[in-house]
Design a protein around this motif. Sequence first.
Motif, PDB file in Angstrom:
ATOM      1  N   THR A   1      -0.964  -2.810   6.010  1.00  0.00           N
ATOM      2  CA  THR A   1      -2.306  -2.546   6.555  1.00  0.00           C
ATOM      3  C   THR A   1      -2.556  -1.255   7.464  1.00  0.00           C
TER       4      THR A   1
ATOM      5  N   ARG B   1      -5.292   4.720   0.028  1.00  0.00           N
ATOM      6  CA  ARG B   1      -3.810   4.035  -0.349  1.00  0.00           C
ATOM      7  C   ARG B   1      -4.325   3.641  -1.104  1.00  0.00           C
TER       8      ARG B   1
ATOM      9  N   GLU C   1       2.881   7.181   6.935  1.00  0.00           N
ATOM     10  CA  GLU C   1       2.665   7.201   5.848  1.00  0.00           C
ATOM     11  C   GLU C   1       3.121   5.469   5.142  1.00  0.00           C
ATOM     12  N   LYS C   2       2.569   5.359   3.966  1.00  0.00           N
ATOM     13  CA  LYS C   2       2.732   4.147   3.800  1.00  0.00           C
ATOM     14  C   LYS C   2       3.473   3.659   2.466  1.00  0.00           C
ATOM     15  N   SER C   3       4.262   3.241   2.404  1.00  0.00           N
ATOM     16  CA  SER C   3       4.974   2.707   0.668  1.00  0.00           C
ATOM     17  C   SER C   3       6.070   2.134   0.696  1.00  0.00           C
TER      18      SER C   3
ATOM     19  N   ASP D   1      -6.765   8.133   8.409  1.00  0.00           N
ATOM     20  CA  ASP D   1      -6.109   7.048   7.495  1.00  0.00           C
ATOM     21  C   ASP D   1      -5.763   7.749   6.238  1.00  0.00           C
ATOM     22  N   CYS D   2      -4.691   6.666   5.630  1.00  0.00           N
ATOM     23  CA  CYS D   2      -4.240   7.380   4.620  1.00  0.00           C
ATOM     24  C   CYS D   2      -5.684   6.965   3.349  1.00  0.00           C
TER      25      CYS D   2
ATOM     26  N   TYR E   1       0.390  -1.138   0.049  1.00  0.00           N
ATOM     27  CA  TYR E   1       0.290   0.048   0.026  1.00  0.00           C
ATOM     28  C   TYR E   1       0.681   1.454   0.289  1.00  0.00           C
ATOM     29  N   THR E   2       0.157   2.568  -0.796  1.00  0.00           N
ATOM     30  CA  THR E   2       1.464   3.494  -1.058  1.00  0.00           C
ATOM     31  C   THR E   2       0.587   4.140   0.190  1.00  0.00           C
ATOM     32  N   CYS E   3       0.843   5.806   0.538  1.00  0.00           N
ATOM     33  CA  CYS E   3      -0.683   6.425   0.810  1.00  0.00           C
ATOM     34  C   CYS E   3       0.013   8.363  -0.449  1.00  0.00           C
TER      35      CYS E   3
ATOM     36  N   SER F   1       5.477   1.054   6.939  1.00  0.00           N
ATOM     37  CA  SER F   1       4.569   1.604   7.375  1.00  0.00           C
ATOM     38  C   SER F   1       5.101   2.552   8.494  1.00  0.00           C
TER      39      SER F   1
ATOM     40  N   CYS G   1       7.725  -3.682   2.003  1.00  0.00           N
ATOM     41  CA  CYS G   1       6.520  -2.421   2.819  1.00  0.00           C
ATOM     42  C   CYS G   1       6.591  -2.050   3.684  1.00  0.00           C
TER      43      CYS G   1
END
Length: 123
Positions: free
Chosen positions: A102, A37, A66-68, A34-35, A23-25, A50, A48
Amino acid sequence: MNKLLYLLLLICCPPAVASLFCYTCVFPAVSPLDCIRFPLRCPPGQLCLSSRAVGQKGDFQVVLYEKSCVLPSLCGVRGEKFALGLNFTFTNQCCSTHLCNTAAAPPPPPLWTALLLPLLALR
């Protein structure tokens, strides 16, 4: 002879590294939201991510999520950054399975929020 041929093929043509989907934001999210995503195929060799950053100035506090995808060297990293007039302390956590980054459950609201909301509803 077959073992030697297999060994030569393995050395000359290493198996392809499968890319993860993470997941990316679209943009970092401010707690308790939550972003927004969406899944993204990471470049080979990335994991991944977080990330959680807590910014503080006096009694004011803001939490960003942030997620990426990220290189393994940035996993488990903790540090500090100064941005937007706030001191941020961030923590990076990584995982290595498809869509494993997640959303973490937001912390429970403070007790005073639970007591104040019913009083506001009486108005």
